[in-house]
Write an enzyme that holds these catalytic residues in place. Structure first.
Site, PDB file in Angstrom:
ATOM      1  N   GLY A 194      49.345  74.812 -44.810  1.00 52.41           N
ATOM      2  CA  GLY A 194      49.448  73.423 -45.244  1.00 52.41           C
ATOM      3  C   GLY A 194      50.799  72.817 -44.922  1.00 52.41           C
ATOM      4  N   HIS A 221      22.754  58.082 -20.283  1.00 58.91           N
ATOM      5  CA  HIS A 221      22.125  59.374 -19.986  1.00 58.91           C
ATOM      6  C   HIS A 221      22.582  59.842 -18.611  1.00 58.91           C
ATOM      7  CE1 HIS A 221      19.110  62.521 -19.978  1.00 58.91           C
ATOM      8  NE2 HIS A 221      18.812  62.170 -18.736  1.00 58.91           N
TER       9      HIS A 221
HETATM   10  P1  NAD Z   1      45.032  73.161 -44.143  1.00 52.99           P
HETATM   11  O1  NAD Z   1      45.154  72.620 -45.503  1.00 52.99           O
HETATM   12  O2  NAD Z   1      44.045  72.591 -43.187  1.00 52.99           O
HETATM   13  O3  NAD Z   1      44.681  74.728 -44.229  1.00 52.99           O
HETATM   14  C1  NAD Z   1      45.483  75.647 -44.889  1.00 52.99           C
HETATM   15  C2  NAD Z   1      44.601  76.831 -45.213  1.00 52.99           C
HETATM   16  O4  NAD Z   1      45.435  77.886 -45.676  1.00 52.99           O
HETATM   17  C3  NAD Z   1      43.585  76.547 -46.306  1.00 52.99           C
HETATM   18  O5  NAD Z   1      42.317  76.930 -45.868  1.00 52.99           O
HETATM   19  C4  NAD Z   1      44.073  77.395 -47.482  1.00 52.99           C
HETATM   20  O6  NAD Z   1      43.040  77.878 -48.279  1.00 52.99           O
HETATM   21  C5  NAD Z   1      44.795  78.524 -46.757  1.00 52.99           C
HETATM   22  N1  NAD Z   1      45.853  79.178 -47.519  1.00 52.99           N
HETATM   23  C6  NAD Z   1      46.807  78.587 -48.274  1.00 52.99           C
HETATM   24  N2  NAD Z   1      47.653  79.530 -48.756  1.00 52.99           N
HETATM   25  C7  NAD Z   1      47.236  80.729 -48.278  1.00 52.99           C
HETATM   26  C8  NAD Z   1      47.693  82.062 -48.391  1.00 52.99           C
HETATM   27  N3  NAD Z   1      48.779  82.358 -49.117  1.00 52.99           N
HETATM   28  N4  NAD Z   1      47.004  83.057 -47.752  1.00 52.99           N
HETATM   29  C9  NAD Z   1      45.918  82.755 -47.005  1.00 52.99           C
HETATM   30  N5  NAD Z   1      45.435  81.509 -46.866  1.00 52.99           N
HETATM   31  C10 NAD Z   1      46.094  80.500 -47.483  1.00 52.99           C
HETATM   32  O7  NAD Z   1      46.521  73.171 -43.555  1.00 52.99           O
HETATM   33  P2  NAD Z   1      47.053  73.391 -42.075  1.00 52.99           P
HETATM   34  O8  NAD Z   1      46.054  74.053 -41.232  1.00 52.99           O
HETATM   35  O9  NAD Z   1      48.388  74.033 -42.262  1.00 52.99           O
HETATM   36  O10 NAD Z   1      47.248  71.914 -41.564  1.00 52.99           O
HETATM   37  C11 NAD Z   1      48.098  71.004 -42.291  1.00 52.99           C
HETATM   38  C12 NAD Z   1      47.568  69.606 -42.230  1.00 52.99           C
HETATM   39  O11 NAD Z   1      47.733  69.104 -40.917  1.00 52.99           O
HETATM   40  C13 NAD Z   1      46.086  69.556 -42.562  1.00 52.99           C
HETATM   41  O12 NAD Z   1      45.829  68.510 -43.452  1.00 52.99           O
HETATM   42  C14 NAD Z   1      45.442  69.296 -41.239  1.00 52.99           C
HETATM   43  O13 NAD Z   1      44.257  68.515 -41.356  1.00 52.99           O
HETATM   44  C15 NAD Z   1      46.527  68.565 -40.466  1.00 52.99           C
HETATM   45  N6  NAD Z   1      46.353  68.864 -39.049  1.00 52.99           N
HETATM   46  C16 NAD Z   1      45.368  68.236 -38.379  1.00 52.99           C
HETATM   47  C17 NAD Z   1      45.157  68.558 -37.050  1.00 52.99           C
HETATM   48  C18 NAD Z   1      44.059  67.877 -36.310  1.00 52.99           C
HETATM   49  O14 NAD Z   1      43.661  66.802 -36.711  1.00 52.99           O
HETATM   50  N7  NAD Z   1      43.527  68.470 -35.268  1.00 52.99           N
HETATM   51  C19 NAD Z   1      45.916  69.523 -36.418  1.00 52.99           C
HETATM   52  C20 NAD Z   1      46.892  70.140 -37.141  1.00 52.99           C
HETATM   53  C21 NAD Z   1      47.108  69.807 -38.457  1.00 52.99           C
END
Ligand code: NAD
Length: 447
Positions: A259, A432
């Protein structure tokens, strides 16, 4: 100096706002402490998507025999992939700098601190503006896990600097960032283990979409450990538990993707009486904060965490400053995961809609019924699902997994924004053969 409008942060919110305001005739200041383009251009969307494309190209070449493409001596040159990534970033940064020059935005490099009276202190000088937009973005959130600061542990910015492939990548967090990097490394043959605390990856996605994505990534060689709570990192070993037993996995590169957190520190916000906390700066749907003339947009608000959402939030702010009523509609914000297959979604899932008390009907069609999809993605599963309000046939959400989804989702977003009904959707011609025809097929199937 006194300006009509000042922007703190030069990412997708900041430079879009600055250009828009300046092109409307406002004297505009943009303060950026690092590089124009923010995380998106310098350590996020753009470099990661460029490297993902490199990995995808390699993977296609390696598995091209179905198309009659057979390559001998195939090699993945990661250093060259980085060189291409750097060229793309340089060119895009140049583009933003050119726009700022064209619209006469005053760009100042430095670390801004906000002061009362909409004053900004930077590089020992004080500027003032009638309106100030705060869009300082976000940073990786690093959980308090023992050993997380060890050698070989990187965040999503750090991993983009590495030009050498690891022997085994461990990803902590099976969200969007975790899955994109897992896909990238697995596509070039690197063993990847993803540790996710929850029972499924990408918790914000429709559950069926997340399951298909996980299965497709498993086919590429990603090993998912679900319900895996990480306890400690010690000398390249990550120890995790499912609540009963402890296990460990070894990797020479460990990515922390758990996150992000809004950048709200060292900006002087406490002294201003601004309504904010570590989850972000609170705004209304116009981007206004509790301080008149101070606005916020993008990741610093703790909402959406998407570059295009940041740009749209910034646009909304400028429209309101210029006297045009506008508001952000987060429930119509498209989102994409740039894995192979891609995921693209907009609007409500069935569960979201039912939680709002709506009576819904859903339709789902496999991508494989579509000629173009089958021609281009013979081995990749995918589907398109729509969620509609049962009584009115109002479109509530579109959720897709499969190649080319990212290029189609804007169409679904347009349908949602314009609130077209099924009869009007039926009258739209989908060319198409394109994969987009799947969307029309599913709309027609669900009514
Ligand atoms: P995320 O919130 O999408 O995912 C983090 C994941 O880590 C969650 O599934 C959570 O359950 C897990 N998690 C948390 N703590 C943990 C731990 N200690 N051990 C194991 N798992 C754990 O966050 P992200 O992937 O870091 O992305 C950050 C933000 O940036 C998000 O909101 C994402 O949507 C955004 N982002 C978007 C894009 C895109 O649009 N393509 C690309 C990159 C990032």
């Amino acid at each position: 100096m006194k300006y009509d409008f000042a922007v703190i942060g030069g990412g997708p919110a900041g430079y879009v706002a600055a250009k828009k305001a300046a092109s409307a005739g406002l004297s505009t200041l943009l303060v950026e402490k690092e590089k124009l383009g923010g995380v998106c251009l310098n350590e996020g969307c753009v470099p990661s998507k460029t490297l993902l494309q490199a990995a995808k190209t390699y993977h296609h070449a390696k598995h091209g025999s179905v198309f009659g493409v057979e390559v001998e001596g195939l090699n993945f040159n990661f250093v060259q992939a980085h060189a291409h990534k750097n060229q793309v970033m340089d060119r895009m940064r140049g583009g933003i700098a050119g726009l700022m020059k064209k619209y006469k935005v005053e760009v100042v490099k430095g670390e801004a601190v906000l002061q009362s009276g909409l004053r900004i202190r930077v590089n020992g000088e004080t500027h003032q503006a009638d309106d100030v937009l705060l869009c300082t973005g976000s940073s990786p959130l690093i959980p308090p896990i023992s050993g997380i600061d060890s050698k070989g542990v990187v965040d999503s910015s750090g991993i983009l600097q590495l030009e050498q492939l690891p022997e085994h990548l461990i990803v902590i967090g099976g969200g969007v960032i975790g899955c994109e990097f897992a896909c990238m490394y697995a596509s070039v043959g690197i063993p990847v283990t993803v540790l996710e605390t929850l029972p499924e990856i990408c918790p914000s996605l429709d559950k069926d979409i997340a399951a298909v994505l996980r299965e497709e990534l498993i086919k590429k060689g990603v090993d998912f450990k679900l319900n895996a709570r990480v306890e400690a990192i010690e000398q390249n070993y990550v120890r995790f538990t499912n609540g009963v037993d402890s296990e460990e996995v070894r990797g020479d590169l460990i990515l922390v993707a758990t996150g992000r957190k809004p950048n709200v520190n060292n900006l002087g916000l406490e002294e201003l009486g601004l309504d904010f906390d570590p989850r972000g700066v609170r705004t209304d749907e116009r981007g206004a904060t509790n301080i008149p003339g101070l606005w916020a947009a993008g990741d610093v608000t703790g909402q959406a965490w998407l570059a295009h959402a940041a740009s749209r939030m910034a646009e909304v702010v400028v429209h309101n400053i210029l006297g045009r009523d506008d508001m952000i509609r987060h429930d119509k914000m498209p989102a994409v995961v740039y894995t192979s297959p891609e995921v693209a979604v907009v609007g409500l899932t069935k569960e979201d809609a039912e939680a709002r008390g709506l009576h819904v009907k859903t339709g789902r069609i496999p991508m494989a019924i579509n000629a173009r999809y089958l021609a281009e993605n013979p081995k990749e599963a995918g589907f398109c699902k729509v969620v509609m309000e049962a009584e009115t046939n109002r479109l509530l959400g579109v959720h897709m997994v499969g190649g080319a989804c990212s290029e189609m989702i804007f169409g679904a977003a347009a349908l949602l924004e314009t609130e077209l009904r099924e009869q009007e959707i039926e009258e739209i011609v989908f060319p198409h053969p394109t994969t987009s025809e799947v969307m029309k097929d599913v709309f027609m199937a669900v009514r």
